[in-house]
Design an enzyme around this catalytic site. Structure first.
Site, PDB file in Angstrom:
ATOM      1  N   GLU A 354       2.445  -3.970 -10.781  1.00 40.74           N
ATOM      2  CA  GLU A 354       1.300  -3.132 -10.408  1.00 40.74           C
ATOM      3  C   GLU A 354       1.076  -1.933 -11.318  1.00 40.74           C
ATOM      4  OE1 GLU A 354       1.081  -3.815  -5.642  1.00 40.74           O
ATOM      5  OE2 GLU A 354       2.642  -2.461  -6.329  1.00 40.74           O
TER       6      GLU A 354
HETATM    7  C1  NGO Z   1       4.522  -5.100  -3.558  1.00 38.95           C
HETATM    8  C2  NGO Z   1       4.557  -3.813  -4.338  1.00 38.95           C
HETATM    9  C3  NGO Z   1       5.445  -2.760  -3.691  1.00 38.95           C
HETATM   10  C4  NGO Z   1       5.168  -2.660  -2.205  1.00 38.95           C
HETATM   11  C5  NGO Z   1       5.340  -4.029  -1.573  1.00 38.95           C
HETATM   12  C6  NGO Z   1       5.063  -3.998  -0.093  1.00 38.95           C
HETATM   13  C7  NGO Z   1       5.829  -5.362  -5.366  1.00 38.95           C
HETATM   14  C8  NGO Z   1       6.705  -6.043  -6.331  1.00 38.95           C
HETATM   15  N1  NGO Z   1       5.148  -4.261  -5.595  1.00 38.95           N
HETATM   16  O1  NGO Z   1       5.665  -5.795  -4.099  1.00 38.95           O
HETATM   17  O2  NGO Z   1       5.225  -1.519  -4.321  1.00 38.95           O
HETATM   18  O3  NGO Z   1       6.069  -1.767  -1.617  1.00 38.95           O
HETATM   19  O4  NGO Z   1       4.501  -4.985  -2.171  1.00 38.95           O
HETATM   20  O5  NGO Z   1       5.153  -5.232   0.518  1.00 38.95           O
END
Ligand code: NGO
Length: 548
Positions: A354
């Site tokens: 992200e």
């Molecule tokens: C995503 C995000 C995290 C969140 C999570 C919550 C990943 C790898 N990045 O997983 O920052 O906490 O979802 O479910």
């Protein structure tokens, strides 16, 4: 991402064909499957029952089970015999005695060789059991555990624990009998990497809380604890060359609580404790996004030289290290060097998910440089699967966290990297994320990847999960637990149990044992054990829970 609406659950029926590929012996099948589906058998584990629980009624399911003969009875005369000069084997003997003494009330001296009792044999020549496998033989005279490595012996001890009545987990004296069914278990894990992740950034968890989780992971034969040590909301590990990361960047958490961080001694204690339970700790510093806590701690890390405030919300994707600045790489080098020095294990995780506030070119530049730093300090790099959009170095591991709405292009990118040699850890968000709600009524957790029922978290096959990725590229599985909504052990356990044991079983047990109908009975038999351990688990209605 967190705001994304929960999606409907697409039921992917796992072909039952695996269930009919009978790699186990006929007797083994009856041990793992058929003999266990009778709910009546559950009453045998109650204090008034006298028959032992069926051999093989464990989670994870053992690879091969051959019930035979009469049970072994653990009594006041039982000794734990460590048949090896290894100090580690002795330590495992002491650990086992420590588990069994409070509830049985028996002295269980840890002694040397002999034909009777609980025998722990370390046999380096016993090549059949691999690095983590073991054999358990039970008859009226003894229960003998044989393994090539201490890790194998330790996993065998977990099986032995589960063959005894659930009340053996109680801390106060309980009524016997303490029987182990007769027969043989030959067991070896399917995957080398069997992991759980704990997000200690969104909410901070104390060393004691982490240790408690480690003990729970060990019971299900996981061998890796991935700690998500930094994120926008908090930096949780002391770094001597950048002290404000922890002292300032760690002083809050989601919701505005006081947060916290691990000193290096705290962290070493976690690593030591994990290793005493045969788990390797994989530390993660999430880069280049998810870095608000670092950016808030040091103004010079920001492109505009201005430190943002600390952040206590749950948005993602708004922060980025400044990719063009030289200081960024001094920072990354220092952090990874200090973290590598705290890490006896092989892997170091650099995040990479992200990075929505980093341009694609910057992302590629940054991830390629960061991977090189990990290599320089002697570690193997793991990144979330977006790493495959940069240039994974030889030996790199990508952790897949997609879900049923992840686009084909993204999946194909990961599969293509896997075909070229990048290893995969699978933690699909709509299967193995323990922070997803079970259903619409679950109070804790998130639902951006949909609801994840107990069945859904268990009923998939890692070997064929990602189209186009060779089965051999799968290093293993992980169950991540993100902590936006979780603040203490009780809440951790409510989400992890009962789904964690299912993911652990996917990592350990051969595909031939995969069968929801048999699994749910074995899982149901774990209920009283969870309770004896003080785990307030979610009583999922789809599981036939054994009477407490
Ligand atoms: C995503 C995000 C995290 C969140 C999570 C919550 C990943 C790898 N990045 O997983 O920052 O906490 O979802 O479910």
């Amino acid at each position: 991402m967190l705001a994304a609406p929960g999606v409907g659950i697409r039921r992917v029926a796992l072909p039952r064909l695996l269930g009919s590929l009978l790699l186990v012996t006929a007797a083994g099948v009856s041990g793992v499957g058929a003999a266990q589906s009778g709910a009546a058998a559950d009453s045998r584990s109650t204090p008034t029952g006298t028959s032992p629980r069926p051999l093989g009624r464990t989670v994870p399911a053992p690879a091969r089970v051959k019930p035979a003969g009469s049970p072994y009875s653990l009594t006041a005369k039982t000794a734990i015999r460590v048949e090896s000069d290894s100090a580690e084997a002795r330590r495992i003997g002491d650990y086992l005695a420590g588990l069994l003494r409070p509830s049985t009330g028996h002295p269980l001296p840890v002694t040397g060789r002999g034909a009777d009792g609980i025998r722990l044999r370390l046999d380096p020549q016993d090549g059949g059991a691999g690095d983590e496998g073991y054999t358990l033989r039970s008859d009226p005279e003894s229960v003998t555990l044989t393994a090539r490595t201490p890790a194998g012996l330790f996993h065998g001890v977990q099986t032995l624990r589960q063959l005894l009545p659930a009340r053996v987990e109680e801390k106060s004296r309980q009524k016997g009998p303490w029987q182990v069914a007769g027969g043989t278990i030959e067991d070896v894990p399917r995957y080398a990497y069997r992991s759980a992740m704990l997000d200690v950034s969104r909410h901070f968890f104390s060393v004691a809380e982490v240790k408690r989780y480690i003990d729970q992971l060990a019971l299900y034969k996981l061998n890796t604890l991935h700690l998500h040590l930094s994120d926008d909301q908090g930096w949780r590990i002391a770094i001597d060359s950048w002290p404000r990361l922890a002292t300032y960047g760690g002083r809050t958490e989601v919701g505005g609580g006081t947060g916290g961080h691990y000193t290096k001694d705290d962290y070493k204690e976690i690593v030591r404790y994990a290793s005493s339970r045969y788990l390797e700790v994989v530390p993660e510093i999430d880069l280049p996004g998810h870095t608000n806590a670092a950016l808030a701690s040091y103004a010079e890390l920001n492109c505009d030289g201005v430190a943002p405030p600390l952040y206590t919300g749950t948005d993602v994707g708004f922060s980025s290290l400044c990719v063009p600045k030289a200081v960024t790489y001094g920072f990354v080098d220092d952090v990874i060097r200090e973290l590598a020095a705290l890490t006896p294990g092989k892997y170091l995780h650099i995040g990479g998910d992200e990075a929505h506030s980093t341009s694609h070119d910057d992302y590629v530049t940054f991830m390629n440089k960061a991977q090189a730093v990990v290599g320089r300090y002697g570690k193997t790099v793991i990144g979330w699967h977006q790493l495959t959009g940069a240039t994974p170095v030889a030996g790199a591991v990508a952790q897949y966290w997609g879900y049923d709405r992840t686009g084909a292009a993204e999946r194909e990118q990961v599969a293509a990297a896997a075909a070229k040699g990048t290893k995969l850890v699978l933690s699909p968000a709509d299967r193995s994320y323990l922070d997803m709600k079970y259903d619409k009524d679950t109070e804790l957790g998130l639902s951006w990847a949909g609801y994840v029922s107990v069945r859904r978290s268990y009923d998939w096959d890692p070997a064929v999960y990602l189209d186009g990725a060779p089965a051999g590229s799968v290093l293993g599985v992980e169950a991540p637990l993100w902590s936006e909504t979780l603040t203490n052990s009780d809440e951790i356990e409510r989400m992890a149990f009962p789904r964690l044991p299912g993911v652990a079983e996917l990592g350990w047990s051969p595909a031939s044992t995969h069968d929801w109908d048999a699994y749910k009975v074995r899982l149901g038999a774990q209920g009283p054990r969870f309770s004896a351990l003080g785990i307030d688990y979610y009583r999922a209605p789809e599981v036939p829970w054994a009477a407490e």
